[in-house]
Design an enzyme around this catalytic site. Structure first.
Site, PDB file in Angstrom:
ATOM      1  N   HIS A   1       1.342  -1.230  -0.062  1.00  0.00           N
ATOM      2  CA  HIS A   1      -0.316   0.071  -0.270  1.00  0.00           C
ATOM      3  C   HIS A   1       0.923   1.269   0.233  1.00  0.00           C
ATOM      4  CE1 HIS A   1      -1.847  -2.956   2.484  1.00  0.00           C
ATOM      5  NE2 HIS A   1      -2.718  -2.986   1.536  1.00  0.00           N
TER       6      HIS A   1
ATOM      7  N   HIS B   1      -7.231   4.837   4.772  1.00  0.00           N
ATOM      8  CA  HIS B   1      -6.333   3.391   4.348  1.00  0.00           C
ATOM      9  C   HIS B   1      -4.715   4.031   4.463  1.00  0.00           C
ATOM     10  CE1 HIS B   1      -5.375   1.080   0.709  1.00  0.00           C
ATOM     11  NE2 HIS B   1      -7.394   0.268   1.182  1.00  0.00           N
TER      12      HIS B   1
ATOM     13  N   GLU C   1      -3.137   2.869   1.827  1.00  0.00           N
ATOM     14  CA  GLU C   1      -2.572   3.548   0.448  1.00  0.00           C
ATOM     15  C   GLU C   1      -2.904   5.405   1.324  1.00  0.00           C
ATOM     16  OE1 GLU C   1      -3.758   2.263  -2.971  1.00  0.00           O
ATOM     17  OE2 GLU C   1      -3.112   4.231  -3.697  1.00  0.00           O
TER      18      GLU C   1
ATOM     19  N   SER D   1      -9.666  -2.417   0.127  1.00  0.00           N
ATOM     20  CA  SER D   1     -10.411  -1.685  -0.497  1.00  0.00           C
ATOM     21  C   SER D   1     -11.528  -2.063  -1.962  1.00  0.00           C
ATOM     22  CB  SER D   1     -10.382  -0.284  -0.935  1.00  0.00           C
ATOM     23  OG  SER D   1     -10.650   0.868  -1.546  1.00  0.00           O
ATOM     24  N   ASN D   2     -10.453  -2.571  -3.024  1.00  0.00           N
ATOM     25  CA  ASN D   2     -10.887  -2.623  -4.042  1.00  0.00           C
ATOM     26  C   ASN D   2     -12.332  -4.231  -4.271  1.00  0.00           C
ATOM     27  OD1 ASN D   2      -9.401  -6.054  -5.371  1.00  0.00           O
ATOM     28  ND2 ASN D   2      -8.166  -4.832  -4.033  1.00  0.00           N
TER      29      ASN D   2
HETATM   30  S1  SF4 Z   1      -4.601  -2.767  -6.936  1.00  0.00           S
HETATM   31 FE1  SF4 Z   1      -3.420  -1.835  -7.889  1.00  0.00          FE
HETATM   32  S2  SF4 Z   1      -2.134  -0.610  -7.197  1.00  0.00           S
HETATM   33 FE2  SF4 Z   1      -2.823  -2.104  -5.794  1.00  0.00          FE
HETATM   34  S3  SF4 Z   1      -1.270  -3.235  -6.007  1.00  0.00           S
HETATM   35 FE3  SF4 Z   1      -2.362  -4.324  -6.967  1.00  0.00          FE
HETATM   36  S4  SF4 Z   1      -1.703  -3.084  -9.127  1.00  0.00           S
HETATM   37 FE4  SF4 Z   1      -0.766  -2.253  -7.258  1.00  0.00          FE
END
Ligand code: SF4
Length: 333
Positions: free
Chosen positions: A85, A135, A137, A235-236
């Site tokens: 992150h 977060h 990041e 998060s993603n």
């Molecule tokens: S989600 Fe995107 S920014 Fe995060 S570690 Fe993976 S490639 Fe890198």
């Protein structure tokens, strides 16, 4: 139950899904450091937001800490790895002051966002960071610049409230793992309110986030249920649940392991969408498919929306260590 008595179920399995190049690299760095230097290898913060991965690395000898001052003096020679992150500038500086040996596993795409923020600042712009408070990041990106140089914007309402000292000298960047659609709305609001605001030279939301959201968006319509493999602090992964719900899945849930699935609440389903966040290992996707096979007559349809070829090499210091399939079996199966 004999096969024929099971209800038919089509699993639409998204591709791409799961590990991105940045997560893969970060895990490799810890595994290679353990091979090269032996245990313990300290890791600041969860290397990636996934309990299963963290526990797998702990079993190999990694020790997870939140701050580097937790490393005892007698272990100053042991490597400490910074998570994918990214970290505020103060962290490597403090590590150098304590003469710690650190390996920075910050994803190169997060480092790119750091560079864009620094560039805005050098050009005299106040930096607007679109992201989620707290977060890691966001903490890392804000920590690239002096206090007060960055303002965090989380919503379009924040844009309406934002009162910069000089509206003509602004530049924005975003967290890499945001919702593509929500971010477009927030950036649009920023650009309408502050027409002079400068965009980063390159898109901040990363390829992996974009591709996983796109795959879910295309696969969700008509799905009775959509499962996203991922952790609540990823998060993603959480964004993927939102995308599935908005794109036509009747229900979307985040699951960490097959054991988390409340089977008696699933109800009658004929179509299941399945994907995994960038920090979720493929071994758990397989585990979930098998759990459905135990209960349904499953047909798996691969829903391919993009081909990913990104591969981020580890740092030079670890390139002399061989990484075998067996070393990564705990995540890849
Ligand atoms: S989600 Fe995107 S920014 Fe995060 S570690 Fe993976 S490639 Fe890198």
């Amino acid at each position: 139950m004999p096969e024929s008595n099971k209800h038919p179920l089509t699993i639409r399995l998204c591709q791409p899904r799961g590990f991105c190049a940045g997560v893969d690299r970060a895990i490799q760095i810890v595994v290679l450091a353990l091979k090269k230097y032996g245990a313990p290898v300290y890791v600041r913060h969860e290397i990636v937001h996934n309990r299963y991965v963290v526990e797998g690395l702990q079993n190999l000898g990694a020790v997870f800490i939140e701050e580097i001052d937790e490393i005892p003096d007698e272990h100053r020679d042991c490597p400490v790895v910074f998570s994918a992150h990214g970290v505020p500038k103060s962290v490597p500086r403090d590590a150098a002051e304590r003469a710690l040996f650190y390996l920075d596993a910050t994803c190169p795409l997060v480092s790119k966002v750091h560079k864009q923020a620094i560039r805005h600042h050098r050009l005299g712009r106040h930096v607007v960071l679109v992201g989620h408070a707290g977060h890691p990041e966001v903490i890392g990106t804000m920590g690239q610049l002096p206090d007060g140089a960055v303002s965090l914007i989380e919503t379009e309402e924040d844009v309406a409230r934002f009162a910069p000292a000089d509206p003509a000298a602004l530049g924005f960047v975003t967290q890499t793992t945001l919702s593509v659609d929500d971010t477009a709305g927030i950036v649009g609001a920023l650009q309408r309110r502050f027409p002079a605001i400068q965009a980063p030279a390159a898109e901040s939301i990363c390829y992996a986030t974009t591709n996983r959201q796109e795959a879910v968006k295309e696969t969700a319509p008509g799905a009775d249920l959509f499962l996203i493999v991922g952790a609540p602090n990823s998060s993603n992964s959480r964004r993927l649940v939102e995308v599935a719900e908005r794109s036509g899945a009747k229900r979307a849930l985040l699951v960490q392991r097959a054991a988390d699935i409340a089977w008696d609440e699933i109800g009658p389903i004929r179509t299941l969408g399945l994907s995994a966040g960038a920090s979720a290992p493929e071994i758990i996707v397989n585990e979930i498919v098998e759990a459905f096979r135990d209960r349904f007559d499953v047909t798996v349809e691969l829903a391919v929306t993009a081909t990913e070829t990104e591969d981020f090499p580890v740092m030079r210091a670890l390139r002399d260590v061989e990484l075998t399939r067996a070393d990564m079996a705990f995540v890849n199966g």
